[in-house]
Design an enzyme around this catalytic site. Structure first.
Site, PDB file in Angstrom:
ATOM      1  CG  ASP A   1      -1.743   1.255   1.532  1.00 26.95           C
ATOM      2  OD1 ASP A   1      -2.620   1.451   0.525  1.00 26.95           O
ATOM      3  OD2 ASP A   1      -1.532   2.003   2.349  1.00 26.95           O
TER       4      ASP A   1
ATOM      5  CE1 TYR B   1       0.070   7.109   2.818  1.00 28.95           C
ATOM      6  CE2 TYR B   1       0.940   5.097   1.979  1.00 28.95           C
ATOM      7  CZ  TYR B   1      -0.304   5.794   2.519  1.00 28.95           C
ATOM      8  OH  TYR B   1      -1.245   5.188   2.928  1.00 28.95           O
TER       9      TYR B   1
ATOM     10  CE  LYS C   1      -3.742   4.488  -0.036  1.00 33.14           C
ATOM     11  NZ  LYS C   1      -2.525   4.143   0.194  1.00 33.14           N
TER      12      LYS C   1
ATOM     13  CG  HIS D   1      -4.766   9.508   0.163  1.00 34.01           C
ATOM     14  ND1 HIS D   1      -3.229   9.270   0.015  1.00 34.01           N
ATOM     15  CD2 HIS D   1      -5.001   9.062   1.493  1.00 34.01           C
ATOM     16  CE1 HIS D   1      -3.046   8.850   1.159  1.00 34.01           C
ATOM     17  NE2 HIS D   1      -3.894   8.818   2.129  1.00 34.01           N
TER      18      HIS D   1
END
Length: 149
Positions: free
Chosen positions: A35, A40, A69, A102
């Site tokens: 994931d 991030y 995402k 997201h």
């Protein structure tokens, strides 16, 4: 009728100290679902760990289930393909298995070359929510499936 689902154990890549090594180790011990997300801020390193595992013969790409995402600043349908392309380049992959929104919060566009990942604020440091029909975002994402991404 049965649908075969991939192994539900998922390795999340948020806030990893050494993503390349940690993702590699996760795959080495058996994780096959990874994931990731542009927000991030570690997709380049995440991709290095994935490619290392593949190159060392631990797994094949088709044995992995990779998620990334779409961030809030890229919800305008014209930004969706370029946002996915950026993630694919960063991850070093030609496709992902799952591309999610997201958060269903559309925010002012922030160009990659100015701030990446854009996080929650624009270039002036403000969170600017913009009107957007999230259905148009989703349709743009579905069009990417037809392109094999």
């Amino acid at each position: 009728r049965c649908i075969k689902l991939p192994d539900p154990r998922t390795f999340g890549c948020w806030r990893l100290d050494n993503p390349a090594q940690i993702v590699f180790n996760a795959i080495k011990i058996g994780y096959r679902r990874i994931d990731s997300a542009c927000d991030y801020g570690n997709e380049v390193e995440t991709g290095k760990g994935i490619r290392r595992a593949i190159n060392q013969g631990i797994c094949k790409r088709e044995e992995l289930y990779i998620t990334t995402k779409l961030w809030n600043t890229y919800h305008d349908p014209k930004h969706v393909p370029m946002a996915l392309d950026k993630s694919l380049i960063d991850l070093g992959l030609s496709y992902v298995d799952e591309y999610l929104i997201h958060f269903p919060i559309s925010m002012e566009f922030v160009p990659f070359e100015k701030k990446y990942p854009p996080e929650w604020t624009n270039l002036e440091g403000e969170m600017v929510i913009i009107p957007n029909d999230i259905n148009t975002t989703w349709r743009a994402m579905e069009a990417l499936v037809d392109e094999g991404k």
